[in-house]
Write a protein that holds these residues in place. Structure first.
Motif, PDB file in Angstrom:
ATOM      1  N   LEU A 106       0.826  -1.208   0.000  1.00  8.89           N
ATOM      2  CA  LEU A 106       0.000   0.000   0.000  1.00  8.89           C
ATOM      3  C   LEU A 106       0.860   1.258   0.000  1.00  8.89           C
ATOM      4  CD1 LEU A 106      -2.923   0.963   0.099  1.00  8.89           C
ATOM      5  CD2 LEU A 106      -2.740   0.979   2.576  1.00  8.89           C
ATOM      6  N   VAL A 107       1.924   1.275   0.787  1.00  5.70           N
ATOM      7  CA  VAL A 107       2.820   2.423   0.817  1.00  5.70           C
ATOM      8  C   VAL A 107       3.508   2.609  -0.532  1.00  5.70           C
ATOM      9  CG1 VAL A 107       4.974   3.276   1.846  1.00  5.70           C
ATOM     10  CG2 VAL A 107       3.174   2.389   3.300  1.00  5.70           C
ATOM     11  N   THR A 108       3.928   1.506  -1.134  1.00  3.38           N
ATOM     12  CA  THR A 108       4.561   1.587  -2.463  1.00  3.38           C
ATOM     13  C   THR A 108       3.590   2.139  -3.489  1.00  3.38           C
ATOM     14  OG1 THR A 108       5.922  -0.323  -1.900  1.00  3.38           O
ATOM     15  CG2 THR A 108       5.731   0.234  -4.230  1.00  3.38           C
ATOM     16  N   TRP A 109       2.363   1.641  -3.456  1.00  3.01           N
ATOM     17  CA  TRP A 109       1.339   2.076  -4.415  1.00  3.01           C
ATOM     18  C   TRP A 109       1.059   3.569  -4.253  1.00  3.01           C
ATOM     19  CZ3 TRP A 109      -3.908   3.469  -3.471  1.00  3.01           C
ATOM     20  CH2 TRP A 109      -4.692   3.549  -4.604  1.00  3.01           C
ATOM     21  N   ILE A 110       0.902   4.021  -3.018  1.00  2.00           N
ATOM     22  CA  ILE A 110       0.638   5.448  -2.780  1.00  2.00           C
ATOM     23  C   ILE A 110       1.816   6.296  -3.236  1.00  2.00           C
ATOM     24  CG2 ILE A 110       0.359   7.163  -0.945  1.00  2.00           C
ATOM     25  CD1 ILE A 110      -1.329   5.060   0.547  1.00  2.00           C
ATOM     26  N   THR A 111       3.027   5.841  -2.957  1.00  2.00           N
ATOM     27  CA  THR A 111       4.223   6.587  -3.355  1.00  2.00           C
ATOM     28  C   THR A 111       4.292   6.742  -4.867  1.00  2.00           C
ATOM     29  OG1 THR A 111       5.386   5.730  -1.427  1.00  2.00           O
ATOM     30  CG2 THR A 111       6.734   6.640  -3.196  1.00  2.00           C
ATOM     31  N   VAL A 112       4.036   5.676  -5.585  1.00  2.00           N
ATOM     32  CA  VAL A 112       4.094   5.740  -7.045  1.00  2.00           C
ATOM     33  C   VAL A 112       3.013   6.674  -7.589  1.00  2.00           C
ATOM     34  CG1 VAL A 112       3.756   4.381  -9.149  1.00  2.00           C
ATOM     35  CG2 VAL A 112       5.205   3.506  -7.324  1.00  2.00           C
ATOM     36  N   LEU A 113       1.806   6.591  -7.042  1.00  2.00           N
ATOM     37  CA  LEU A 113       0.740   7.480  -7.516  1.00  2.00           C
ATOM     38  C   LEU A 113       1.039   8.949  -7.202  1.00  2.00           C
ATOM     39  CD1 LEU A 113      -2.535   5.498  -6.817  1.00  2.00           C
ATOM     40  CD2 LEU A 113      -1.401   5.907  -8.988  1.00  2.00           C
ATOM     41  N   VAL A 114       1.603   9.215  -6.045  1.00  2.00           N
ATOM     42  CA  VAL A 114       1.959  10.597  -5.701  1.00  2.00           C
ATOM     43  C   VAL A 114       3.048  11.108  -6.639  1.00  2.00           C
ATOM     44  CG1 VAL A 114       3.060  12.024  -3.930  1.00  2.00           C
ATOM     45  CG2 VAL A 114       1.187  10.498  -3.314  1.00  2.00           C
ATOM     46  N   ARG A 123      -5.708  13.386 -14.539  1.00  2.00           N
ATOM     47  CA  ARG A 123      -6.448  12.484 -13.663  1.00  2.00           C
ATOM     48  C   ARG A 123      -6.853  11.194 -14.356  1.00  2.00           C
ATOM     49  NH1 ARG A 123     -10.395  15.865  -9.662  1.00  2.00           N
ATOM     50  NH2 ARG A 123      -8.723  16.958  -8.590  1.00  2.00           N
ATOM     51  N   ARG A 124      -7.338  11.277 -15.576  1.00  2.00           N
ATOM     52  CA  ARG A 124      -7.770  10.066 -16.291  1.00  2.00           C
ATOM     53  C   ARG A 124      -6.587   9.126 -16.505  1.00  2.00           C
ATOM     54  NH1 ARG A 124     -12.930  10.192 -18.275  1.00  2.00           N
ATOM     55  NH2 ARG A 124     -13.851  12.238 -18.521  1.00  2.00           N
ATOM     56  N   SER A 125      -5.476   9.675 -16.875  1.00  2.00           N
ATOM     57  CA  SER A 125      -4.279   8.870 -17.075  1.00  2.00           C
ATOM     58  C   SER A 125      -3.800   8.293 -15.752  1.00  2.00           C
ATOM     59  CB  SER A 125      -3.183   9.727 -17.707  1.00  2.00           C
ATOM     60  OG  SER A 125      -1.982   9.026 -17.759  1.00  2.00           O
ATOM     61  N   GLY A 130      -2.908   3.907 -12.238  1.00  2.00           N
ATOM     62  CA  GLY A 130      -3.116   3.363 -10.897  1.00  2.00           C
ATOM     63  C   GLY A 130      -3.660   1.948 -10.936  1.00  2.00           C
ATOM     64  N   ARG A 131      -4.593   1.679 -11.850  1.00  2.00           N
ATOM     65  CA  ARG A 131      -5.137   0.324 -11.993  1.00  2.00           C
ATOM     66  C   ARG A 131      -4.064  -0.647 -12.473  1.00  2.00           C
ATOM     67  NH1 ARG A 131     -10.744   2.159 -14.717  1.00  2.00           N
ATOM     68  NH2 ARG A 131     -11.789   2.742 -12.783  1.00  2.00           N
ATOM     69  N   LYS A 132      -3.260  -0.214 -13.415  1.00  2.00           N
ATOM     70  CA  LYS A 132      -2.180  -1.079 -13.912  1.00  2.00           C
ATOM     71  C   LYS A 132      -1.164  -1.362 -12.812  1.00  2.00           C
ATOM     72  CE  LYS A 132      -2.303   0.485 -18.705  1.00  2.00           C
ATOM     73  NZ  LYS A 132      -1.559   1.240 -19.733  1.00  2.00           N
ATOM     74  N   ILE A 133      -0.805  -0.315 -12.076  1.00  2.00           N
ATOM     75  CA  ILE A 133       0.175  -0.464 -10.999  1.00  2.00           C
ATOM     76  C   ILE A 133      -0.361  -1.398  -9.919  1.00  2.00           C
ATOM     77  CG2 ILE A 133       1.311   0.780  -9.114  1.00  2.00           C
ATOM     78  CD1 ILE A 133       1.481   3.179 -11.053  1.00  2.00           C
ATOM     79  N   THR A 134      -1.642  -1.230  -9.562  1.00  2.00           N
ATOM     80  CA  THR A 134      -2.254  -2.088  -8.552  1.00  2.00           C
ATOM     81  C   THR A 134      -2.209  -3.545  -8.987  1.00  2.00           C
ATOM     82  OG1 THR A 134      -3.729  -0.298  -7.907  1.00  2.00           O
ATOM     83  CG2 THR A 134      -4.354  -2.515  -7.231  1.00  2.00           C
ATOM     84  N   LYS A 135      -2.557  -3.785 -10.222  1.00  2.00           N
ATOM     85  CA  LYS A 135      -2.546  -5.154 -10.754  1.00  2.00           C
ATOM     86  C   LYS A 135      -1.131  -5.733 -10.727  1.00  2.00           C
ATOM     87  CE  LYS A 135      -3.497  -7.600 -15.019  1.00  2.00           C
ATOM     88  NZ  LYS A 135      -3.895  -7.453 -16.406  1.00  2.00           N
ATOM     89  N   ASP A 136      -0.151  -4.954 -11.145  1.00  2.00           N
ATOM     90  CA  ASP A 136       1.232  -5.431 -11.170  1.00  2.00           C
ATOM     91  C   ASP A 136       1.769  -5.700  -9.762  1.00  2.00           C
ATOM     92  OD1 ASP A 136       1.301  -5.295 -13.909  1.00  2.00           O
ATOM     93  OD2 ASP A 136       2.328  -3.355 -13.976  1.00  2.00           O
TER      94      ASP A 136
END
Length: 172
Positions: A106-114, A123-125, A130-136
């Protein structure tokens, strides 16, 4: 008029209870207590299951020692018991790894999105990325947890087999 104030009082009670729950859940010690409670339950149930497996094993070898005195009679029950013990330890290690991996993921995901937001992504991109990153990230974490759990299960099964066979050989 009394109905309105009575309804409002219940609503305020719910609001206060909800805010108390939010304050309580925001405390780190609450999460630590929940974490310890869940692991205590997991260890307790797995310990009971392990004791059940070992009692089954000992009852099996004691009944087979009356029918045959060969050491091969100890091999199959020991194999079954060690595989079950390995599976219990493997599942327990996977749950432990998930409990550690989920917050880190979760911390990694938030860091990448930020970081993507600071880079100026629209925002759309950002939602698509974000969906791709979450899946990966989830796929990668799941593969690691599964591999590590299988390694722990295999090691525990092999060690358990040798320990059970050696102990059965000493009892002869």
């Amino acid at each position: 008029m009394a109905d309105y104030t009575e309804g409002r009082g219940k609503e305020e009670e719910r609001s206060e209870a909800f805010s108390l729950l939010l304050r309580l859940m925001s405390k780190r010690r609450t999460w630590v207590c929940l974490f310890v409670l869940v692991y205590a339950l997991l260890l307790s149930s797995s310990w009971k299951f392990l004791r059940y497996i070992l009692s089954w094993y000992y009852s099996t070898i004691s009944s087979s020692s009356y029918s045959s005195s060969s050491s091969s009679a100890f091999g199959w029950p020991a194999l079954y018991a060690s595989v079950l013990c390995g599976a219990v330890f493997g599942l327990l290690s996977m749950v432990t790894a998930l409990a550690i991996a989920v917050p880190a993921t979760l911390v990694t995901w938030i860091t990448v999105l930020v970081l993507l937001t600071f880079c100026g992504k629209p925002r759309r991109s950002l939602v698509t990325e974000g969906r791709k990153i979450t899946k990966d990230i989830m796929g990668f974490a799941f593969k690691i947890v599964l591999r590590e759990g299988n390694i722990v299960a295999a090691v525990c099964a092999v060690l358990g087999y040798f320990a059970l066979v050696r102990r059965a050989g000493e009892d002869d």
